[in-house]
Design an enzyme around this catalytic site. Structure first.
Site, PDB file in Angstrom:
ATOM      1  N   SER A 172       3.225   4.143   3.143  1.00  0.00           N
ATOM      2  CA  SER A 172       3.717   4.754   3.962  1.00  0.00           C
ATOM      3  C   SER A 172       3.364   4.389   5.487  1.00  0.00           C
ATOM      4  O   SER A 172       3.547   2.906   6.446  1.00  0.00           O
ATOM      5  CB  SER A 172       2.258   6.167   4.328  1.00  0.00           C
ATOM      6  OG  SER A 172       2.959   7.381   5.215  1.00  0.00           O
ATOM      7  N   ASP A 299      10.950  13.330  -0.494  1.00  0.00           N
ATOM      8  CA  ASP A 299       9.921  12.707   0.580  1.00  0.00           C
ATOM      9  C   ASP A 299      10.493  14.204   1.890  1.00  0.00           C
ATOM     10  O   ASP A 299      10.692  13.844   2.045  1.00  0.00           O
ATOM     11  CB  ASP A 299      10.103  11.266   0.708  1.00  0.00           C
ATOM     12  CG  ASP A 299       8.654  11.228   1.149  1.00  0.00           C
ATOM     13  OD1 ASP A 299       8.415  12.128   2.101  1.00  0.00           O
ATOM     14  OD2 ASP A 299       8.446   9.916   1.406  1.00  0.00           O
ATOM     15  N   HIS A 327       5.756  12.242  -1.287  1.00  0.00           N
ATOM     16  CA  HIS A 327       5.344  11.360  -0.041  1.00  0.00           C
ATOM     17  C   HIS A 327       4.760  10.179  -0.869  1.00  0.00           C
ATOM     18  O   HIS A 327       4.246   9.456  -0.185  1.00  0.00           O
ATOM     19  CB  HIS A 327       4.946  11.003   1.262  1.00  0.00           C
ATOM     20  CG  HIS A 327       4.914  10.807   2.462  1.00  0.00           C
ATOM     21  ND1 HIS A 327       5.889   9.519   3.221  1.00  0.00           N
ATOM     22  CD2 HIS A 327       3.644  10.505   3.024  1.00  0.00           C
ATOM     23  CE1 HIS A 327       5.556   9.308   3.859  1.00  0.00           C
ATOM     24  NE2 HIS A 327       4.600   9.100   4.370  1.00  0.00           N
TER      25      HIS A 327
END
Length: 348
Positions: A172, A299, A327
């Protein structure tokens, strides 16, 4: 840099009909895997519950491993069935050390399944707590730059032996820290792996990647209900933190209830400054790095379309895709993620 590699992973579970004894063996193996994962998860949960109390005993730089796996080596699902395969695998590797960099709100604790799987494959994973994250007890409201946020990662790479190289993995917004480190140490980072991550271009902010989901940075700063004003309402916002239900729906739509519970008691607020800082990335340093991207196809936090756009605009050397992953593939699809990390490690 070589040709771009695109690998679409096969279904994670293939049920094939065969004789009854083979089916029973598979069931026993699956039960063993679940039992091992349960033990590891209990250790992680216990560590998370006592995180605040224990944090003062740590120096706040490198994350402590969540639940030692040294006595459990090679007890989870093993990609190698005999010693010869292990030997052949290691002969192909020149770099065996991985640095795992968490994303926003997380800490080194989130990698506990990946740590176990990499160690069982004979590799050397290291987790790092970015400033104000995990066991690093710096007040997130005091972290205003990407340099400050990435400091534990930078120090870790700086302190490596002179000739040693590492594979750095970022999740991320941790991808921005990986990019920053790649610009600083292009000769120390053998490969950079971005897992549904902010693989940004020169002059781009990590936050810009999430603009489709959260709106423009300017709008977010004016209207978001998730902002934290650590220095007072009359001063600029210093951090942000989503509500629990918001986090559950965006980040963990395919993760187990146990991993969601672990995250809910462990996640911390995110310093805002590093997310709004434009990165300066040069073709001479960052551009010479070997970058790989792992897309997560279920996601809701960083949509597959956005991830595909990142890949088109930044041209990584290789692209890998995980079906059925939210995610957080280190929770929802740890075995698939592990296989991809091994595959990338073996690319010459």
């Amino acid at each position: 840099m070589g040709n771009r590699v695109i690998c679409m992973k096969k279904k994670d579970i293939i049920i094939s009909k065969g004789d009854g004894s083979r089916s029973k063996r598979l069931n026993r193996s699956q039960r063993k895997l679940l039992a091992d994962e349960e033990t590891l998860h209990q250790r992680a949960l216990s560590m998370a519950i006592h995180q605040t109390e224990l944090s003062q005993r740590f120096d706040g730089s490198m994350s402590r491993r969540v639940g030692s796996t040294s006595s459990r080596r090679r007890t989870l699902s093993d990609p190698f069935s005999n010693n010869k395969q292990v030997s052949d695998f290691f002969e192909t590797l020149t770099v065996k050390k991985f640095i795992l960099v968490h994303g926003e709100g997380f800490g080194g604790w989130c990698w506990y399944k990946t740590i176990a799987l990499l160690e069982e494959s004979g590799l050397s994973p290291i987790t790092v707590d970015l400033t104000g994250s995990g066991f690093n007890m710096t007040d997130t409201n005091s972290v205003s730059t990407l340099e400050e946020y990435s400091k534990p990662l930078i120090e870790l790479i700086q302190n490596l032996p002179e000739e040693e190289k590492v594979i750095v993995v970022g999740h991320s917004t941790g991808g921005a820290c990986v990019s920053y480190a790649l610009e600083r140490f292009p000769d120390k980072i053998s490969k950079a792996i971005f897992i549904c991550a902010t693989m940004v271009s020169d002059g781009q902010r990590p936050f810009d990647v999430f603009a489709d989901e959260l709106g423009s940075a300017e709008r977010f700063m004016k209207e978001s209900q998730f902002l934290i004003y650590g220095n007072g309402k009359d001063k600029p916002a210093t951090g942000f933190m989503f509500e629990k239900q918001h986090v559950k729906s965006l980040y963990f739509n395919q993760s187990s209830n146990k991993d969601i519970a672990l995250s809910m008691i462990s996640m911390r607020s995110v310093p805002l400054g590093p997310m709004m800082e434009k990165l300066s990335l040069s073709a001479e340093r960052y551009g010479k790095g070997r970058r790989f991207y792992v897309q997560t196809l279920d996601d809701l936090a960083l949509s597959p379309d956005v991830q595909e756009k990142l890949v088109r605009e930044n041209s990584p050397e290789g692209v890998f895709k995980i079906k059925g992953s939210d995610h957080c593939p280190f929770f929802s699809k740890p075995q698939s993620l592990h296989k991809i990390l091994l595959e990338i490690a073996q690319i010459p």
